[in-house]
Design an enzyme around this catalytic site. Structure first.
Site, mmCIF file in Angstrom:
data_model
loop_
_atom_site.group_PDB
_atom_site.id
_atom_site.type_symbol
_atom_site.label_atom_id
_atom_site.label_comp_id
_atom_site.label_asym_id
_atom_site.label_seq_id
_atom_site.Cartn_x
_atom_site.Cartn_y
_atom_site.Cartn_z
ATOM 1 N N VAL A 1 15.485 -6.490 -0.130
ATOM 2 C CA VAL A 1 16.550 -5.559 0.227
ATOM 3 C C VAL A 1 17.175 -6.050 1.520
ATOM 4 C CG1 VAL A 1 17.123 -3.191 0.849
ATOM 5 C CG2 VAL A 1 15.432 -3.628 -0.946
ATOM 6 N N ARG B 1 -24.674 13.879 25.097
ATOM 7 C CA ARG B 1 -25.504 14.580 26.087
ATOM 8 C C ARG B 1 -25.217 14.055 27.490
ATOM 9 N NH1 ARG B 1 -31.680 14.322 24.386
ATOM 10 N NH2 ARG B 1 -31.849 15.551 26.309
ATOM 11 N N ARG C 1 3.135 1.377 -16.297
ATOM 12 C CA ARG C 1 3.142 2.810 -15.966
ATOM 13 C C ARG C 1 4.550 3.308 -15.659
ATOM 14 N NH1 ARG C 1 0.689 4.405 -11.696
ATOM 15 N NH2 ARG C 1 -0.198 6.299 -12.588
ATOM 16 N N SER D 1 0.513 -4.617 -4.046
ATOM 17 C CA SER D 1 -0.741 -3.841 -4.008
ATOM 18 C C SER D 1 -1.957 -4.720 -3.732
ATOM 19 C CB SER D 1 -0.925 -3.082 -5.332
ATOM 20 O OG SER D 1 0.126 -2.174 -5.545
ATOM 21 N N CYS E 1 -6.202 -6.762 4.614
ATOM 22 C CA CYS E 1 -7.412 -6.701 5.434
ATOM 23 C C CYS E 1 -8.503 -7.627 4.909
ATOM 24 C CB CYS E 1 -7.945 -5.271 5.477
ATOM 25 S SG CYS E 1 -6.791 -4.067 6.172
ATOM 26 N N GLU F 1 10.064 -5.764 -4.054
ATOM 27 C CA GLU F 1 9.088 -6.476 -3.232
ATOM 28 C C GLU F 1 9.542 -7.929 -3.101
ATOM 29 O OE1 GLU F 1 6.464 -8.239 -1.063
ATOM 30 O OE2 GLU F 1 6.410 -6.053 -1.288
ATOM 31 N N TYR G 1 -31.470 12.369 9.905
ATOM 32 C CA TYR G 1 -32.423 11.542 10.653
ATOM 33 C C TYR G 1 -33.584 11.119 9.755
ATOM 34 C CZ TYR G 1 -36.683 10.478 13.126
ATOM 35 O OH TYR G 1 -37.847 9.873 13.502
ATOM 36 N N ALA H 1 0.796 -1.227 0.000
ATOM 37 C CA ALA H 1 0.000 0.000 0.000
ATOM 38 C C ALA H 1 0.830 1.279 0.000
ATOM 39 C CB ALA H 1 -0.940 -0.015 1.200
ATOM 40 N N ALA H 2 1.658 1.486 1.015
ATOM 41 C CA ALA H 2 2.395 2.746 1.113
ATOM 42 C C ALA H 2 3.411 2.888 -0.013
ATOM 43 C CB ALA H 2 3.092 2.839 2.475
#
Length: 457
Positions: free
Chosen positions: A83, A447, A73, A42, A46, A36, A431, A12-13
């Site tokens: 690494v 409240r 891309r 990617s 989750c 990777e 509501y 992800a990051a």
């Protein structure tokens, strides 16, 4: 001359950073090389419990973008490449091809560290036996599914009752397994206060999941074939044909530590608001390997969530690409479920508030997800913490049925804005009887919290 951006980590990051940098800078201006070590990039970790449980049919549905799509891309994504060393003064990384064993050095002008987190896997006898599984990658998910097919019986033990543990318990239940959850804490979901965790415990028991609290695992027992047969604690043995580890994660920062980069108290990398590693102009870090500012407590925390990782990547990619972006921090929002029970929290627990020296009041209210007379109205419990003198909202926890979990977003926005419970009572929320009572449960809690603050003087 072209610059080179090296990204360590293809989820992800890391890939969000690479993709955003590519949008802003052409290949002739910025060469992007990403490493990777796994088989997939990617992907949604989750989503693995829902794939295992059968809610998601195919593994590839969890893949947001394939390596081939990244390469199309102009991002040079090199899979199965680990690494092994980071040379900060020399601005280079050493890599090893996990298929061939070949090693090489690659130089960089800019570096992104997105090494993620590693599952907690205690050094216990039998922990590496066949049939014992962590759940972190798609490979892990496939290995677990294969193991479920090979298992001779239908008994599963889940070690740990956090988000992954609870979600995996549900997945195994859906697979037709008899499920036992062993938890070191007294109640499941340690991200909740114990009184709210008890509601989760009761619901899991009602589903047929046996949840054993205050139970530390001492060893994994194996049969003559070497495969797991039981999980042992100091008090008892629990038969198991498959074991799933859900004991949480820790930042994967061994590379950063060896390179002398700054780490925080949780072992995660420390960055500035631009996600740049502190003290290093051309090194950024994001995702599960970093610590971030908690906007409520004012302290650094380690929170491993894909939502944060993707935001980190966007910020990093923007800064690498020549624009300016920041990541101000988090309030610790998370939501999960076990079968029909929704579980959510944001902000501080009572324990967290005490640790940072905050004086607080707490209130707990029972309400419903819809108007009580409308079909399908389901119960929910909302717990709210507010600062004792100022009335500032400190945290909210919600446990309930359909429509409960995402209500935590109201509180997350209020926390981010630094609102008091008094201001919250005036929030103009939507509501209609199919969606909420006239007073939304979160506002009922606000409240009641306001009254508690006033009573406390």
């Amino acid at each position: 001359m072209s610059e080179r951006l090296v990204v360590i980590g293809g989820d992800a990051a890391g890939m969000s950073a690479a993709s955003q940098a590519r949008r802003l800078r052409e290949p002739g201006e910025l060469e992007i090389v990403a490493f990777e070590r796994g088989h997939f990039a990617s992907f949604s970790a989750c989503g693995i419990p829902y794939w295992v449980g059968g809610d998601v049919d195919e593994r590839d549905e969890l893949i947001a973008r394939t390596p081939e799509e990244h390469r199309a891309r102009d991002i040079d994504l090199r899979m199965r490449t680990e690494v092994t060393e980071l040379d900060v003064p020399g601005q280079r990384v050493r890599t090893r091809d996990l298929e061939s064993g070949a090693e090489a050095w690659t130089g960089f002008d800019k570096l992104v560290i997105a090494t993620g987190a590693r599952p907690v896997r205690p050094s216990l006898p039998g922990i590496d036996a066949p049939g014992v599984h962590g759940v972190q990658t798609l490979d892990d998910g496939q290995a677990l599914l294969d193991s479920l097919e090979r298992a001779k019986g239908r008994r599963a033990v889940v070690v740990g009752a956090g988000y992954i543990g609870v979600e995996m318990a549900e997945a195994l239940l859906k697979r037709g397994y008899e499920v036992t959850v062993l938890n070191r804490g007294e109640q499941p979901m340690s991200t909740l206060d114990p009184d709210m965790g008890r509601l989760v415990h009761e619901a899991m028991d009602g589903l047929g999941i046996t949840t054993v609290g205050s139970s530390a695992v001492t060893k994994i027992l194996t049969g003559e074939d070497g495969r797991v047969r039981a999980v042992a604690t100091e008090e008892a043995e629990y038969p198991a044909d498959v074991v799933v580890l859900g004991m949480g994660v820790e930042p994967e920062t061994a590379l950063a530590r060896a390179a002398g980069l700054p780490l925080g108290s949780y072992g995660g990398l420390l960055t500035d608001l631009a996600m740049r590693v502190r003290g290093h102009e051309n090194i950024w870090a994001g995702g599960d390997c970093v610590e971030v500012l908690d906007l409520v407590s004012g302290r650094e925390r380690h929170i491993a969530l894909g939502t944060h990782a993707n935001k980190h990547g966007q910020v990093i990619g923007s800064n690498v690409g020549g624009e300016y972006a920041t990541f101000p921090g988090v309030v610790g929002t998370a939501v999960s479920k076990v079968c029909e029970l929704e579980i959510a929290r944001t902000g501080l627990r009572e324990k967290d508030a005490r640790e940072v020296g905050l004086k607080y009041v707490t209130v707990t209210v029972e309400s419903t997800s819809r108007a009580g007379y409308y079909p399908g109205a389901a119960p929910m419990t909302v717990k709210m913490l507010a600062e004792r003198r100022t009335g500032r909202l400190l945290g909210v926890q919600i446990v309930g049925r359909e429509g409960a979990g995402k209500r935590v977003d109201i509180a997350a926005v209020a926390l981010t804005a630094g609102m008091t419970v008094e201001r919250m009572t005036a929030l103009d929320l939507g509501y209609a009887p199919p969606f909420s009572p006239v007073w939304d449960p979160v506002l009922i809690a606000a409240r009641k919290a306001l009254a508690a603050v006033r009573a406390a003087g």
